[in-house]
Motif scaffolding. Structure first.
Motif, PDB file in Angstrom:
ATOM      1  N   ALA A   5       0.815  -1.216   0.000  1.00 43.82           N
ATOM      2  CA  ALA A   5       0.000   0.000   0.000  1.00 43.82           C
ATOM      3  C   ALA A   5       0.850   1.267   0.000  1.00 43.82           C
ATOM      4  CB  ALA A   5      -0.929  -0.007   1.207  1.00 43.82           C
ATOM      5  N   GLU A   6       2.143   1.131   0.322  1.00 49.86           N
ATOM      6  CA  GLU A   6       2.989   2.333   0.420  1.00 49.86           C
ATOM      7  C   GLU A   6       3.926   2.521  -0.762  1.00 49.86           C
ATOM      8  OE1 GLU A   6       4.814   1.794   4.222  1.00 49.86           O
ATOM      9  OE2 GLU A   6       2.814   1.799   5.158  1.00 49.86           O
ATOM     10  N   VAL A   7       3.943   1.581  -1.697  1.00 51.59           N
ATOM     11  CA  VAL A   7       4.917   1.714  -2.787  1.00 51.59           C
ATOM     12  C   VAL A   7       4.325   2.497  -3.959  1.00 51.59           C
ATOM     13  CG1 VAL A   7       6.074  -0.433  -2.156  1.00 51.59           C
ATOM     14  CG2 VAL A   7       4.337  -0.461  -3.959  1.00 51.59           C
ATOM     15  N   ARG A   8       5.224   3.022  -4.780  1.00 49.27           N
ATOM     16  CA  ARG A   8       4.773   3.723  -6.004  1.00 49.27           C
ATOM     17  C   ARG A   8       4.048   2.730  -6.895  1.00 49.27           C
ATOM     18  NH1 ARG A   8       9.885   5.526  -8.784  1.00 49.27           N
ATOM     19  NH2 ARG A   8       8.475   5.568 -10.553  1.00 49.27           N
ATOM     20  N   ASP A   9       2.928   3.169  -7.461  1.00 48.73           N
ATOM     21  CA  ASP A   9       2.191   2.242  -8.329  1.00 48.73           C
ATOM     22  C   ASP A   9       1.979   2.826  -9.720  1.00 48.73           C
ATOM     23  OD1 ASP A   9       0.305   4.152  -7.863  1.00 48.73           O
ATOM     24  OD2 ASP A   9      -1.275   2.762  -7.234  1.00 48.73           O
ATOM     25  N   ASP A  10       2.807   3.817 -10.084  1.00 52.74           N
ATOM     26  CA  ASP A  10       2.693   4.329 -11.455  1.00 52.74           C
ATOM     27  C   ASP A  10       3.229   3.259 -12.417  1.00 52.74           C
ATOM     28  OD1 ASP A  10       4.991   5.247  -9.857  1.00 52.74           O
ATOM     29  OD2 ASP A  10       5.798   5.811 -11.808  1.00 52.74           O
ATOM     30  N   PRO A  11       2.782   3.301 -13.679  1.00 55.59           N
ATOM     31  CA  PRO A  11       3.136   2.212 -14.604  1.00 55.59           C
ATOM     32  C   PRO A  11       4.639   2.072 -14.842  1.00 55.59           C
ATOM     33  CG  PRO A  11       1.358   3.541 -15.499  1.00 55.59           C
ATOM     34  CD  PRO A  11       1.865   4.269 -14.291  1.00 55.59           C
ATOM     35  N   LEU A  12       5.028   0.849 -15.164  1.00 53.51           N
ATOM     36  CA  LEU A  12       6.401   0.556 -15.584  1.00 53.51           C
ATOM     37  C   LEU A  12       6.349   0.189 -17.066  1.00 53.51           C
ATOM     38  CD1 LEU A  12       7.674  -1.804 -12.737  1.00 53.51           C
ATOM     39  CD2 LEU A  12       8.772   0.313 -13.435  1.00 53.51           C
ATOM     40  N   THR A  13       7.300   0.646 -17.826  1.00 59.34           N
ATOM     41  CA  THR A  13       7.291   0.316 -19.259  1.00 59.34           C
ATOM     42  C   THR A  13       8.651  -0.213 -19.684  1.00 59.34           C
ATOM     43  OG1 THR A  13       7.992   2.533 -19.870  1.00 59.34           O
ATOM     44  CG2 THR A  13       5.633   2.117 -19.871  1.00 59.34           C
ATOM     45  N   ASP A  14       8.612  -1.056 -20.690  1.00 57.01           N
ATOM     46  CA  ASP A  14       9.844  -1.586 -21.270  1.00 57.01           C
ATOM     47  C   ASP A  14       9.478  -2.368 -22.520  1.00 57.01           C
ATOM     48  OD1 ASP A  14      12.525  -2.135 -21.507  1.00 57.01           O
ATOM     49  OD2 ASP A  14      12.451  -3.927 -20.251  1.00 57.01           O
ATOM     50  N   ASP A  15      10.303  -2.266 -23.530  1.00 58.21           N
ATOM     51  CA  ASP A  15      10.200  -3.200 -24.640  1.00 58.21           C
ATOM     52  C   ASP A  15       8.813  -3.200 -25.296  1.00 58.21           C
ATOM     53  OD1 ASP A  15      11.543  -4.934 -26.186  1.00 58.21           O
ATOM     54  OD2 ASP A  15      11.323  -6.690 -24.884  1.00 58.21           O
ATOM     55  N   GLY A  16       8.185  -2.012 -25.394  1.00 58.94           N
ATOM     56  CA  GLY A  16       6.893  -1.921 -26.065  1.00 58.94           C
ATOM     57  C   GLY A  16       5.710  -2.342 -25.210  1.00 58.94           C
ATOM     58  N   LEU A  17       5.954  -2.600 -23.922  1.00 56.50           N
ATOM     59  CA  LEU A  17       4.869  -3.015 -23.025  1.00 56.50           C
ATOM     60  C   LEU A  17       4.756  -2.058 -21.855  1.00 56.50           C
ATOM     61  CD1 LEU A  17       5.063  -6.848 -22.376  1.00 56.50           C
ATOM     62  CD2 LEU A  17       3.612  -5.638 -23.988  1.00 56.50           C
ATOM     63  N   LEU A  18       3.568  -2.016 -21.291  1.00 52.11           N
ATOM     64  CA  LEU A  18       3.327  -1.198 -20.107  1.00 52.11           C
ATOM     65  C   LEU A  18       2.622  -2.079 -19.071  1.00 52.11           C
ATOM     66  CD1 LEU A  18       2.065   2.393 -19.973  1.00 52.11           C
ATOM     67  CD2 LEU A  18       0.632   0.664 -18.910  1.00 52.11           C
TER      68      LEU A  18
END
Ligand SMILES: CC(C)(COP(=O)(O)OP(=O)(O)OC[C@H]1O[C@@H](n2cnc3c(N)ncnc32)[C@H](O)[C@@H]1OP(=O)(O)O)[C@@H](O)C(=O)NCCC(=O)NCCS
Length: 210
Positions: A5-18
């Motif tokens: 509940a305390e961690v960043r939850d914005d998207p991660l992207t790499d290699d054409g994927l999100l």
């Protein structure tokens, strides 16, 4: 390991994927996934939603609850839109530049479950819609969810249990650094047939993720 509940939850992207947290609009994805024969064969406790409205209700309630209570991190996997070409013609003609980028398409699901604050570990699973399989997409999706586990949550280990007859799943893990750590006879039950599957146990530490 940090609390989910305390961690960043914005998207991660790499290699054409999100990789992003699921939302109610992912109901068509979840509906299809939970009815897919291979997802139901190789994942445990998959309950097929009755219709899109049921999938939407589930998405509204369950993933946020599990996240808030630190029990599971569920994600949708999106294909990123290809980069937009610069508009042709006169740059003063603003109309071409106002066309919105096509929305990303949800192609699959990834999850970290069995989060264990004592062992600082979790278990990973990924599935893709059938038309997005055999393109090595799962490798990138699995890498992203493992990065979330290591970088954001501070896990020290991520485990994967693939049915012994699920070669694509085992190869996907091995390709990003999972090492085979054991064989577990009759470990889990198919959601489709209730048949028991033997499982190959593999595990990943942050230094090995590639
Ligand atoms: C498992 C899954 C996520 C793998 O995703 P994918 O993107 O299709 O995987 P890839 O296409 O990258 O294939 C991975 C490897 O398996 C191989 N492979 C794919 N299908 C195969 C098959 N039917 N038999 C043998 N090998 C196969 C590929 O050649 C690739 O190996 P390589 O990189 O050495 O060439 C996907 O098949 C899926 O969603 N399956 C249903 C749900 C599931 O089983 N999830 C895992 C639960 S643990």
């Amino acid at each position: 390991m940090r609390a989910l509940a305390e961690v960043r939850d914005d998207p991660l992207t790499d290699d054409g994927l999100l990789l992003r947290r699921p939302r109610p609009a992912d109901a068509p994805l979840v509906l299809r996934g939970t009815h897919d024969p291979l997802v139901r064969e190789f994942l445990q406790a998959v309950i097929p939603h009755q219709d899109e409205a049921a999938a939407e209700r589930w998405l509204t309630e369950i993933p946020p609850l599990l996240w808030r209570t630190g029990r599971a991190a569920y994600f949708a996997v999106e294909q990123l839109a290809p980069p937009e070409q610069p508009p042709a013609g006169d740059p003063a003609d603003g109309a071409a530049q106002d066309i919105p980028a096509p929305a990303g398409q949800a192609v699959g699901w990834a999850e970290l479950v069995n989060l264990d604050p004592v062992q600082e570990s979790a278990e990973v699973a990924v599935w893709l819609l059938p038309e997005h399989r055999r393109l090595r997409t799962a490798k990138s999706a699995m890498r992203l969810v493992c990065r979330f586990g290591f970088e954001r949550l501070g896990l020290r280990r991520i485990d994967a249990f693939a049915a012994a007859d699920n070669m694509p799943s085992q190869l996907t893990g091995a390709a990003i650094g999972f090492r085979r750590a054991g064989y577990r006879p009759a470990l889990f039950r198919s959601s489709r047939t209730q048949r028991l599957h033997d499982a190959v146990y593999a595990t990943l530490v942050p230094e090995d993720l590639c």
